[in-house]
Design a protein around this motif. Structure first.
Motif, PDB file in Angstrom:
ATOM      1  N   TYR A 133       0.840  -1.199   0.000  1.00  0.00           N
ATOM      2  CA  TYR A 133       0.000   0.000   0.000  1.00  0.00           C
ATOM      3  C   TYR A 133       0.874   1.247   0.000  1.00  0.00           C
ATOM      4  N   TYR A 134       0.336   2.294  -0.602  1.00  0.00           N
ATOM      5  CA  TYR A 134       0.996   3.589  -0.730  1.00  0.00           C
ATOM      6  C   TYR A 134       0.184   4.620   0.032  1.00  0.00           C
ATOM      7  N   THR A 135       0.851   5.490   0.740  1.00  0.00           N
ATOM      8  CA  THR A 135       0.204   6.628   1.357  1.00  0.00           C
ATOM      9  C   THR A 135       1.277   7.640   1.731  1.00  0.00           C
ATOM     10  N   TYR A 136       0.860   8.774   2.281  1.00  0.00           N
ATOM     11  CA  TYR A 136       1.827   9.764   2.726  1.00  0.00           C
ATOM     12  C   TYR A 136       1.879   9.793   4.247  1.00  0.00           C
ATOM     13  N   THR A 137       2.908  10.412   4.789  1.00  0.00           N
ATOM     14  CA  THR A 137       3.187  10.318   6.217  1.00  0.00           C
ATOM     15  C   THR A 137       2.003  10.716   7.089  1.00  0.00           C
ATOM     16  N   ALA A 138       1.428  11.892   6.851  1.00  0.00           N
ATOM     17  CA  ALA A 138       0.341  12.358   7.706  1.00  0.00           C
ATOM     18  C   ALA A 138      -0.869  11.436   7.628  1.00  0.00           C
ATOM     19  N   PHE A 139      -1.174  10.930   6.447  1.00  0.00           N
ATOM     20  CA  PHE A 139      -2.307  10.021   6.293  1.00  0.00           C
ATOM     21  C   PHE A 139      -2.052   8.735   7.065  1.00  0.00           C
ATOM     22  N   ALA A 140      -0.831   8.206   6.955  1.00  0.00           N
ATOM     23  CA  ALA A 140      -0.483   6.982   7.677  1.00  0.00           C
ATOM     24  C   ALA A 140      -0.624   7.167   9.176  1.00  0.00           C
ATOM     25  N   LEU A 154       5.236  -1.237   2.317  1.00  0.00           N
ATOM     26  CA  LEU A 154       4.727   0.130   2.367  1.00  0.00           C
ATOM     27  C   LEU A 154       5.573   1.027   1.479  1.00  0.00           C
ATOM     28  N   TRP A 155       4.892   1.796   0.655  1.00  0.00           N
ATOM     29  CA  TRP A 155       5.505   2.836  -0.179  1.00  0.00           C
ATOM     30  C   TRP A 155       5.027   4.161   0.403  1.00  0.00           C
ATOM     31  N   TYR A 165       7.596   9.463   8.866  1.00  0.00           N
ATOM     32  CA  TYR A 165       6.951   8.247   9.360  1.00  0.00           C
ATOM     33  C   TYR A 165       7.977   7.409  10.104  1.00  0.00           C
ATOM     34  N   SER A 166       7.634   6.941  11.293  1.00  0.00           N
ATOM     35  CA  SER A 166       8.616   6.274  12.154  1.00  0.00           C
ATOM     36  C   SER A 166       8.696   4.771  11.953  1.00  0.00           C
ATOM     37  N   GLY A 167       7.746   4.193  11.227  1.00  0.00           N
ATOM     38  CA  GLY A 167       7.768   2.754  11.011  1.00  0.00           C
ATOM     39  C   GLY A 167       8.652   2.362   9.841  1.00  0.00           C
ATOM     40  N   SER A 168       8.658   1.082   9.525  1.00  0.00           N
ATOM     41  CA  SER A 168       9.460   0.586   8.414  1.00  0.00           C
ATOM     42  C   SER A 168       8.727   0.812   7.094  1.00  0.00           C
TER      43      SER A 168
END
Length: 287
Positions: A133-140, A154-155, A165-168
């Motif tokens: 899945y693809y998203t941007y930092t704030a959305f994630a 994740l992309w 984003y702090s995750g992998s």
């Protein structure tokens, strides 16, 4: 973090791309838009097949993505009926990503939206495609439970020169204003941090196995939990296949289970099930 390959993502908005020039500019992979639904009927990007073929012919690795507006499982199914047909017969070196970023989806709530994204990725998975899945930092951070989706690639998009984003994550879209020879105007630029080919070759996903989740007229295809057409689905719409679960841990999880599809009497059906992998990379699939 050192990147593995340099890439870009394209859609109809880039028009005709000179792929040999792109390759000469040092781009190593391309993420190509399959299509979208724009809140209505799903459609295939008119440049999708041309871009996949052109990128491959120029020696680039290729992945794909589609922009989702789906708010229900029925809408996910409708989108994927169109996009899976567009993917049929292709071989891709990168995952097929669900692009989840529309502000039309934020009202669903974090858990319902997370479950819907996972549902879409599981259908892709069971159809023979490595999903992500693809998203941007704030959305994630605000609208998705990314821990619940940790087993999937994740992309992430972040244009501040770093990833907040702090995750992998496996890919980073770091610019929307890139300039690349062979492309008129701006183009999105990406870094990849993973070589997906060993996983694809081992699992047979993305066209590296016996078919890509579709049966042919002779019944020689394998549905991987999703049977479309007159292949591994009978006239009652029943489809059977092996489900693959993308495991975490070592990232090589396997799930073999029967996928049962209910269709409309012409061999169309899909099987949905949960798959997960444990810390040793051993997956369990109940597709």
């Amino acid at each position: 973090m050192a990147f593995y390959e340099r890439g870009m993502d394209v859609s109809r908005y880039q028009g005709l791309v000179n792929w040999p020039a792109v390759a000469g500019a040092g781009i190593q992979f391309a993420m190509v838009r399959i299509g979208s639904s724009n809140g209505g009927a799903a459609y295939v990007d008119p440049y999708f097949q041309r871009n996949v073929q052109g990128a491959h012919d120029a020696g680039l690795k290729v992945g794909a993505y589609y922009f989702t507006y789906a708010k229900t499982r029925d809408q996910v199914n409708t989108e994927l009926e169109t996009f899976l047909l567009a993917l049929a017969g292709l071989r891709l070196e990168y995952p097929v990503f669900v692009d989840v970023e529309s502000n039309q989806l934020t009202g669903l709530g974090r858990q319902p939206l997370t479950e819907l994204v996972r549902y879409a990725m599981d259908i892709l998975d069971q159809s023979g495609w490595l999903p992500g899945y693809y998203t941007y930092t704030a959305f994630a951070q605000q609208y998705l439970d990314t821990q619940a989706l940790a087993a999937y690639p994740l992309w992430i998009a972040d244009y501040r020169g770093y990833v907040g984003y702090s995750g992998s994550y496996d890919l980073w879209q770091y610019s929307t204003t890139g300039q690349v020879a062979g492309v008129e105007g701006n183009v999105d630029l990406d870094y990849s941090y993973k070589n997906f080919l060993p996983l694809l070759q081992e699992t047979g996903l993305n066209g590296y196995g016996n078919g890509s989740g579709y049966g042919n007229g002779n019944g020689d295809g394998y549905g991987n939990g999703y049977s479309y057409g007159n292949g591994y689905g009978d006239g009652d719409g029943n489809g059977y296949g092996n489900g693959y679960s993308y495991g975490n841990g070592n990232g090589n999880g396997y799930g073999n289970g029967s996928g049962y599809g209910n269709g409309n009497g012409d061999g169309y059906g899909y099987g949905y099930g949960d798959g997960y992998g444990d810390g040793d990379g051993n997956g369990n699939g109940d597709s």
